[in-house]
Scaffold this motif. Structure first.
Motif, PDB file in Angstrom:
ATOM      1  N   ASN A  31       0.828  -1.202   0.000  1.00  0.00           N
ATOM      2  CA  ASN A  31       0.000   0.000   0.000  1.00  0.00           C
ATOM      3  C   ASN A  31       0.865   1.255   0.000  1.00  0.00           C
ATOM      4  O   ASN A  31       0.463   2.302  -0.508  1.00  0.00           O
ATOM      5  CB  ASN A  31      -0.942   0.004   1.217  1.00  0.00           C
ATOM      6  CG  ASN A  31      -2.110  -0.940   1.000  1.00  0.00           C
ATOM      7  OD1 ASN A  31      -2.389  -1.349  -0.138  1.00  0.00           O
ATOM      8  ND2 ASN A  31      -2.781  -1.313   2.077  1.00  0.00           N
ATOM      9  N   GLU A  32       2.065   1.158   0.562  1.00  0.00           N
ATOM     10  CA  GLU A  32       2.959   2.314   0.578  1.00  0.00           C
ATOM     11  C   GLU A  32       3.844   2.381  -0.654  1.00  0.00           C
ATOM     12  O   GLU A  32       4.251   3.448  -1.071  1.00  0.00           O
ATOM     13  CB  GLU A  32       3.844   2.259   1.829  1.00  0.00           C
ATOM     14  CG  GLU A  32       3.054   2.577   3.068  1.00  0.00           C
ATOM     15  CD  GLU A  32       3.908   3.056   4.222  1.00  0.00           C
ATOM     16  OE1 GLU A  32       5.144   3.060   4.095  1.00  0.00           O
ATOM     17  OE2 GLU A  32       3.316   3.436   5.245  1.00  0.00           O
ATOM     18  N   ASN A  33       4.160   1.221  -1.180  1.00  0.00           N
ATOM     19  CA  ASN A  33       5.076   1.171  -2.319  1.00  0.00           C
ATOM     20  C   ASN A  33       4.572   0.109  -3.286  1.00  0.00           C
ATOM     21  O   ASN A  33       4.726  -1.082  -3.051  1.00  0.00           O
ATOM     22  CB  ASN A  33       6.495   0.842  -1.820  1.00  0.00           C
ATOM     23  CG  ASN A  33       7.504   0.775  -2.955  1.00  0.00           C
ATOM     24  OD1 ASN A  33       7.143   0.888  -4.135  1.00  0.00           O
ATOM     25  ND2 ASN A  33       8.760   0.584  -2.604  1.00  0.00           N
ATOM     26  N   ARG A  34       3.957   0.562  -4.376  1.00  0.00           N
ATOM     27  CA  ARG A  34       3.315  -0.372  -5.309  1.00  0.00           C
ATOM     28  C   ARG A  34       4.304  -1.191  -6.117  1.00  0.00           C
ATOM     29  O   ARG A  34       3.949  -2.190  -6.722  1.00  0.00           O
ATOM     30  CB  ARG A  34       2.429   0.411  -6.290  1.00  0.00           C
ATOM     31  CG  ARG A  34       1.154   0.923  -5.671  1.00  0.00           C
ATOM     32  CD  ARG A  34       0.257  -0.233  -5.291  1.00  0.00           C
ATOM     33  NE  ARG A  34      -1.072   0.248  -4.969  1.00  0.00           N
ATOM     34  CZ  ARG A  34      -2.025  -0.472  -4.407  1.00  0.00           C
ATOM     35  NH1 ARG A  34      -1.806  -1.730  -4.117  1.00  0.00           N
ATOM     36  NH2 ARG A  34      -3.203   0.032  -4.138  1.00  0.00           N
ATOM     37  N   ASN A  35       5.544  -0.724  -6.163  1.00  0.00           N
ATOM     38  CA  ASN A  35       6.503  -1.402  -7.034  1.00  0.00           C
ATOM     39  C   ASN A  35       7.846  -1.574  -6.327  1.00  0.00           C
ATOM     40  O   ASN A  35       8.857  -1.019  -6.758  1.00  0.00           O
ATOM     41  CB  ASN A  35       6.652  -0.587  -8.328  1.00  0.00           C
ATOM     42  CG  ASN A  35       7.439  -1.343  -9.374  1.00  0.00           C
ATOM     43  OD1 ASN A  35       7.522  -2.577  -9.317  1.00  0.00           O
ATOM     44  ND2 ASN A  35       8.040  -0.621 -10.296  1.00  0.00           N
ATOM     45  N   PRO A  36       7.852  -2.339  -5.238  1.00  0.00           N
ATOM     46  CA  PRO A  36       9.084  -2.422  -4.457  1.00  0.00           C
ATOM     47  C   PRO A  36      10.135  -3.309  -5.119  1.00  0.00           C
ATOM     48  O   PRO A  36       9.798  -4.256  -5.832  1.00  0.00           O
ATOM     49  CB  PRO A  36       8.621  -3.052  -3.135  1.00  0.00           C
ATOM     50  CG  PRO A  36       7.431  -3.864  -3.514  1.00  0.00           C
ATOM     51  CD  PRO A  36       6.779  -3.157  -4.673  1.00  0.00           C
ATOM     52  N   THR A  37      11.410  -2.980  -4.869  1.00  0.00           N
ATOM     53  CA  THR A  37      12.491  -3.880  -5.293  1.00  0.00           C
ATOM     54  C   THR A  37      12.542  -5.049  -4.309  1.00  0.00           C
ATOM     55  O   THR A  37      11.953  -5.001  -3.229  1.00  0.00           O
ATOM     56  CB  THR A  37      13.850  -3.159  -5.239  1.00  0.00           C
ATOM     57  OG1 THR A  37      14.107  -2.811  -3.865  1.00  0.00           O
ATOM     58  CG2 THR A  37      13.847  -1.905  -6.096  1.00  0.00           C
ATOM     59  N   ARG A  38      13.309  -6.084  -4.664  1.00  0.00           N
ATOM     60  CA  ARG A  38      13.424  -7.225  -3.744  1.00  0.00           C
ATOM     61  C   ARG A  38      14.060  -6.795  -2.421  1.00  0.00           C
ATOM     62  O   ARG A  38      13.673  -7.269  -1.360  1.00  0.00           O
ATOM     63  CB  ARG A  38      14.218  -8.368  -4.395  1.00  0.00           C
ATOM     64  CG  ARG A  38      13.440  -9.061  -5.516  1.00  0.00           C
ATOM     65  CD  ARG A  38      14.218 -10.227  -6.117  1.00  0.00           C
ATOM     66  NE  ARG A  38      14.274 -11.401  -5.261  1.00  0.00           N
ATOM     67  CZ  ARG A  38      13.314 -12.333  -5.209  1.00  0.00           C
ATOM     68  NH1 ARG A  38      12.211 -12.207  -5.938  1.00  0.00           N
ATOM     69  NH2 ARG A  38      13.447 -13.383  -4.413  1.00  0.00           N
ATOM     70  N   ASP A  39      15.026  -5.886  -2.499  1.00  0.00           N
ATOM     71  CA  ASP A  39      15.649  -5.403  -1.264  1.00  0.00           C
ATOM     72  C   ASP A  39      14.647  -4.641  -0.404  1.00  0.00           C
ATOM     73  O   ASP A  39      14.660  -4.754   0.821  1.00  0.00           O
ATOM     74  CB  ASP A  39      16.844  -4.498  -1.580  1.00  0.00           C
ATOM     75  CG  ASP A  39      18.089  -5.306  -1.935  1.00  0.00           C
ATOM     76  OD1 ASP A  39      18.058  -6.539  -1.719  1.00  0.00           O
ATOM     77  OD2 ASP A  39      19.051  -4.716  -2.446  1.00  0.00           O
ATOM     78  N   GLN A  40      13.784  -3.866  -1.054  1.00  0.00           N
ATOM     79  CA  GLN A  40      12.776  -3.132  -0.285  1.00  0.00           C
ATOM     80  C   GLN A  40      11.778  -4.096   0.361  1.00  0.00           C
ATOM     81  O   GLN A  40      11.312  -3.871   1.481  1.00  0.00           O
ATOM     82  CB  GLN A  40      12.047  -2.129  -1.185  1.00  0.00           C
ATOM     83  CG  GLN A  40      12.914  -0.918  -1.522  1.00  0.00           C
ATOM     84  CD  GLN A  40      12.297  -0.034  -2.607  1.00  0.00           C
ATOM     85  OE1 GLN A  40      11.546  -0.514  -3.470  1.00  0.00           O
ATOM     86  NE2 GLN A  40      12.634   1.246  -2.581  1.00  0.00           N
ATOM     87  N   ILE A  41      11.455  -5.168  -0.350  1.00  0.00           N
ATOM     88  CA  ILE A  41      10.565  -6.177   0.241  1.00  0.00           C
ATOM     89  C   ILE A  41      11.236  -6.804   1.452  1.00  0.00           C
ATOM     90  O   ILE A  41      10.649  -6.929   2.525  1.00  0.00           O
ATOM     91  CB  ILE A  41      10.185  -7.252  -0.801  1.00  0.00           C
ATOM     92  CG1 ILE A  41       9.359  -6.626  -1.933  1.00  0.00           C
ATOM     93  CG2 ILE A  41       9.413  -8.389  -0.135  1.00  0.00           C
ATOM     94  CD1 ILE A  41       9.163  -7.539  -3.131  1.00  0.00           C
ATOM     95  N   ARG A  42      12.511  -7.195   1.290  1.00  0.00           N
ATOM     96  CA  ARG A  42      13.231  -7.797   2.410  1.00  0.00           C
ATOM     97  C   ARG A  42      13.291  -6.835   3.598  1.00  0.00           C
ATOM     98  O   ARG A  42      13.131  -7.246   4.746  1.00  0.00           O
ATOM     99  CB  ARG A  42      14.657  -8.185   1.985  1.00  0.00           C
ATOM    100  CG  ARG A  42      14.692  -9.430   1.112  1.00  0.00           C
ATOM    101  CD  ARG A  42      16.119  -9.856   0.796  1.00  0.00           C
ATOM    102  NE  ARG A  42      16.121 -11.064  -0.020  1.00  0.00           N
ATOM    103  CZ  ARG A  42      15.994 -12.300   0.468  1.00  0.00           C
ATOM    104  NH1 ARG A  42      15.862 -12.484   1.761  1.00  0.00           N
ATOM    105  NH2 ARG A  42      15.999 -13.336  -0.337  1.00  0.00           N
ATOM    106  N   PHE A  43      13.499  -5.558   3.307  1.00  0.00           N
ATOM    107  CA  PHE A  43      13.549  -4.565   4.382  1.00  0.00           C
ATOM    108  C   PHE A  43      12.195  -4.496   5.094  1.00  0.00           C
ATOM    109  O   PHE A  43      12.113  -4.480   6.315  1.00  0.00           O
ATOM    110  CB  PHE A  43      13.947  -3.189   3.827  1.00  0.00           C
ATOM    111  CG  PHE A  43      14.224  -2.180   4.901  1.00  0.00           C
ATOM    112  CD1 PHE A  43      15.459  -2.148   5.530  1.00  0.00           C
ATOM    113  CD2 PHE A  43      13.239  -1.288   5.291  1.00  0.00           C
ATOM    114  CE1 PHE A  43      15.713  -1.225   6.539  1.00  0.00           C
ATOM    115  CE2 PHE A  43      13.486  -0.363   6.311  1.00  0.00           C
ATOM    116  CZ  PHE A  43      14.725  -0.333   6.938  1.00  0.00           C
ATOM    117  N   GLY A  44      11.132  -4.489   4.290  1.00  0.00           N
ATOM    118  CA  GLY A  44       9.792  -4.347   4.859  1.00  0.00           C
ATOM    119  C   GLY A  44       9.350  -5.543   5.689  1.00  0.00           C
ATOM    120  O   GLY A  44       8.522  -5.407   6.583  1.00  0.00           O
TER     121      GLY A  44
END
Lengths: 194, 763
Positions: free
Chosen positions: A116-129
């Motif tokens: 909902n905050e980031n519609r197109n996250p990178t894999r690193d952003q997913i791991r961070f989240g």
């Protein structure tokens, strides 16, 4: 001392009585009979009890029930629209993003908040989240895959290619386990048709 | 449910015989969605803690704050007086017959262990159970447990196995006899105290072997205890009916194993106990019963009400059954060309107040041709909880010692570590050593590897041979042409899904047309527990036989209907067809309906399996690490794994095992350690201080499957759940050595230890 409060969970009102020390996790599981949020540590480290509070993921073992009154609470039971699964649920199924499943409700809710905050996250952003949600079975790779798949699916749907995902109702009585009984002697207020 | 094909992973095919026939519907080898995925993503899956029974009470334990103490007195009177308390149990309240529990230890020796210590007896670790209380709420039960007064005579604790074996160390189990002194090795020269088990093995003549060697290497490896850290804590709900029937809903890897434990502990016939295996939130070897279920039943018996016990995370660390630690010395003699001629090992396994570990020391040998091999290993008591199984029990510890030293030898002899292994590997016996190691080396680009500053590469190989166990299954074909598998299997890794695929393959229908039911112990045919990587091998054979039995009935009915002989018929795409005449066919739905009126009645296939030998599975892994020279922090740049799966029923599920196991093995080398202070108190009983990997700790993993089928596995299946954890610690240690030039022999390789290694090299 017990007080009456009203929680709003998945859009439904739940008038329940709690003690000052009652945790949101216990209120959800034992008063509202929504057992999708799991208890793994009671110290906010594992993330299995994650729910959304006004859209933000919180570990419900560290939130007092009374402080959640007046806020929108979303649990795993409120994620799908009837038989239509949320794209994140669908993606966890298809990408193999679950094994034992105990972390899955918290993972899915955290992933929904992330997307909902980031519609197109990178894999690193997913791991961070997802760093606050522990999984001991998968090694996380397929969970990251699932969130990626969900992001693409959600983008497709937003571009007008709405895709309904029908699922079969649970038809397996042996897997469903014994019937739930109300420990306090009645159906919880606001509880419908479980 | 829905099914989805995932991208087919890279698969290296090797030659071998397969035990299976295909009906051309190709349900085997499909990455279908797990059969339980829908209930898990919607929060509908029922775990034991999700169960609320009418009148249910909550059980809480009174635990020892001391690691080693003798009980002087226990006073429960204040607790019993508290309103809301429904049962208090101690050693005194239990009848003499019930005061002991027979636990199934990990290597199948049966050992009698007291449920609670009595007056004059000892608590042997911090957190040991002294009493249990049930009350109408958790809060009251906890409050009551606080009001139980226990007087202790505190005794000196011992927490290090190297101290525990010495004369004069505190004797933990008073009936333990010292073992005879060894003639050689690091523990030679004195009797070995606090011994709880022994394993000795000798092949060839190691002395002669060492004499024939050009070089001799000797290293000592230290591995800490690790906790399985399933996210769902140990949980049981129990209820005892007035007629004596005991119902138990529990988180278990095997509900029949739990039933057997309870029957032994409670001295009641198994038929009086019905165990309902709930959805299990991870086990990894630690959930076979005995930790909470026995106490839960005893409280429910006394309270005449259902009782639920859910462990807290702190209780998990204080009083569950973690993997044993070990101190292993390995001496290896090699020729200058890298040929291993002799290997000897001495090991002390830290088995706390129990036993089970030393039997795994033989894995130090690895899958190598070593003419002269000898080992002397001991289970050693310390003031810690008894150990349990953790995914390939003992293998990560022993493999670290064996494989890290292989890498050091390769380094010293200037031979590539992959090449050194290939020169010494065992061949034949359905083992795909070369194929599996080569597959991961190729995937990682091993031969072309380069490294920057503070970077290093490590490789290691683990091995495991799945067990087998008794399993029964029923496969019925219904009047809509769909099939159902019914058995007593506890699904952890996705095995229900694999079983549905196997039944579908045999019956010539789609996986989506098979449902799976798990019965409780009263209803299901007996089934072995989900452990030892036995499931797909054992239940797979049972389900395959049951499906074949059902198929025989289908063919018999179809032959009658189509007026053809059974030999001329084939089953596929949900129908039976006369070969060469597609017009002459009948659907499974029609046959299902016909069966109801047929001479032999509805179609129910029956399959049973006991035990057959499997073949060794190889797991090979590679890591690429980068170290921060300022902080000692280790970062994984790449993690690669290969595994010989025999035959993949569901590639996505196989990848799940390869990835999950690799991460657990690596993280034991990177961060995981249970720690005890000198006074015997647990130092890190929580998830903040006992570190398990988060999503940030690992890069994307790259895995490759090898398929060298085994003769006795269904369709060639080998057991694969456990082996991927085995090489991990050795892989990480070797990558660090490659980066720093220092071999750190004590796991985990924390920033402190890595930094010390970097500094020692610099000075």
């Amino acid at each position: 001392m017990r007080t009456l409060i009203e929680l709003t969970v998945n859009g439904q009102p739940y008038p329940i009585d709690v003690e000052g020390r009652t945790r949101l996790l216990d209120a959800l599981r034992e008063k509202c009979f929504l057992t999708g949020a799991k208890e793994g540590c009671s110290t906010g480290d594992c993330g299995a009890c994650t729910v959304l509070l006004d859209g933000q993921p919180v570990t419900s073992c560290l939130v007092l029930a009374s402080s959640a009154a007046g806020k929108e609470i979303t649990t795993i039971e409120g994620v799908s629209a009837g038989e239509v699964l949320h794209p994140v649920q669908q993606a966890f199924m298809s990408a193999g993003g679950l094994q034992c499943g105990i972390c899955t409700p918290g993972m899915i809710l955290t992933s929904i908040a992330l997307l909902n905050e980031n519609r197109n996250p990178t894999r690193d952003q997913i791991r961070f989240g997802l760093q606050g949600n522990l999984c001991r079975c998968t090694g996380y790779g397929k969970i990251v895959d699932a969130v990626e798949v969900a992001a693409k699916d959600m983008a497709t749907r937003e571009n007008g290619h709405h895709m309904e995902v029908k699922t079969e109702p649970d038809t397996n009585p042996a897997m469903a386990g014994p019937a739930q009984a109300d420990a306090t002697g009645g159906q919880a207020p606001g509880e419908k048709g479980r | 449910m829905t099914a989805t094909e995932s991208a087919k992973p890279t698969t290296a095919q090797t030659n071998g015989q397969t035990n299976g026939q295909s009906n051309g519907t190709h349900q085997i080898g499909r990455s279908v969605t797990r059969i339980d995925a829908l209930e898990k993503v919607t929060g509908r899956a029922q775990y034991a803690a999700d169960l609320f029974l009418p009148g249910m009470c909550y059980g809480v334990f009174k635990r020892s704050p001391h690691a080693h103490a003798r009980i002087v007195s226990i006073d429960t009177s204040e607790a019993e007086k508290m309103p809301g308390v429904v049962a208090v149990i101690t050693a005194m309240t239990l009848s003499k017959d019930m005061a002991s529990v027979v636990e199934e230890e990990m290597h199948a020796t049966r050992k009698v262990v007291s449920l609670f210590p009595n007056i004059g007896e000892k608590v042997k670790y911090e957190g040991a159970k002294v009493a249990a209380v049930a009350a109408v709420s958790r809060e009251i039960a906890f409050e009551a447990s606080e009001r139980i007064k226990v007087e202790y005579e505190v005794l000196p604790p011992v927490t290090d196995v190297r101290e525990a074996i010495k004369e004069g160390a505190s004797q933990i189990n008073e009936d333990s006899q010292p073992a005879d002194a060894l003639p050689d090795g690091p523990f030679a020269g004195h009797p070995i105290y606090n011994v709880a088990g022994q394993n000795h093995r000798a092949e060839g003549d190691v002395e002669a072997g060492f004499k024939a060697a050009d070089r001799i290497f000797e290293d000592t490896y230290v591995i800490p205890r690790a906790h399985q850290t399933y996210i769902e804590p140990q949980t049981t709900v129990a209820d005892c009916a007035p007629d004596g029937k005991v119902n138990v809903w529990t988180s278990t890897q095997g509900h029949f194993a739990t039933r057997s434990n309870l029957a032994n502990s409670l001295r009641i016939p198994a038929s009086r106990i019905n165990v309902h295996g709930m959805t299990i939130g991870g086990g990894f070897g630690a959930k076979f019963g005995g930790i909470v279920d026995t106490y839960c039943v005893l409280l429910a018996m006394k309270a005449h009400r259902p009782v639920k016990i859910v462990y807290t995370r702190a209780e998990e660390f204080l009083d569950a059954r973690p993997a044993p630690g070990a101190v292993i010395t390995v001496k290896t003699g090699v020729k200058n060309d890298g040929t291993i001629v002799a290997r000897q090992a001495w090991a002390l396994w830290d088995t706390g107040s129990g036993s089970g570990g030393c039997y795994a020391t033989s894995r130090v040998k690895g899958v190598y041709k070593i003419e002269h091999f000898k080992l002397d290993a001991y289970d050693v008591n310390t003031n810690k909880p008894a150990p349990g199984a953790y995914r390939a029990p003992g293998a990560p510890q022993a493999t670290f010692a064996g494989e890290a030293q292989i890498n050091r030898i390769a380094h010293e002899l200037r031979i590539d570590p992959v090449e050194l292994r290939l020169r010494n590997m065992r061949e034949g016996e359905q083992i795909a050593f070369k194929e599996t190691l080569s597959a991961v080396a190729e995937r990682a680009g091993w031969a072309q590897r380069t490294k920057g500053a503070h970077e290093g590469w490590g490789v290691a190989v683990g091995e495991w041979t799945n067990g087998a166990g008794p399993a029964g299954a029923l496969v019925s074909v219904h009047e809509d042409g769909k099939a159902r598998v019914f058995y007593g299997l506890m699904d952890i890794t996705g095995t229900d899904t694999a079983m549905a695929q196997i039944a579908a393959e045999v019956l010539g229908i789609k996986y989506e047309d098979v449902t799976v039911s798990r019965g409780d112990t009263d209803s299901a045919p007996f089934g072995t527990a989900s452990g030892g990587s036995v499931v797909t091998f054992s239940y797979g054979n049972a389900v395959k036989r049951a499906a074949e039995d059902a198929r025989d009935r289908i063919l018999e009915l179809a032959a009658e209907h189509l007026e053809a002989s059974v030999e001329d018929l084939e089953v596929s795409d949900g129908k039976v067809t006369v070969k060469g005449n597609p017009e002459a066919s009948v659907t499974l739905a029609q046959l299902g309906q016909m069966s109801l009126r047929s001479r032999n009645g509805p179609i129910v296939g029956r399959g049973s399996f006991s035990s057959e030998p499997s073949a060794t599975t190889i797991a090979a892994q590679i890591a690429r690490v980068k170290l921060d020279p300022e902080t000692g922090q280790l970062r994984l740049l790449g993690a690669y794994g290969s595994l010989d799966v025999g035959k993949s029923i569901n590639p996505m599920a196989c990848e799940g095992q390869m990835e999950g196991g690799l991460v657990q093995g690596f993280s034991w080398g990177m961060m995981e350690q249970m720690q005890w202070r000198e006074d015997g108190r647990n130092w890190n009983p929580g998830l903040l201080d006992y570190r398990v990997p988060t999503s940030l700790d690992f890069p994307d993993l790259e895995t490759v499957m090898v398929e060298q089928p085994t003769k006795n596995g269904p369709f060639g299946v080998k057991g694969i759940g456990e082996p991927p954890i085995a090489p991990g610690i050795a892989v990480i240690s070797s990558a660090i050595a490659d980066a720093t030039g220092v071999w750190i022999n004590e796991a985990p390789f924390t920033p402190e230890r890595v930094l010390a290694a970097i500094k020692s090299k610099a000075s």
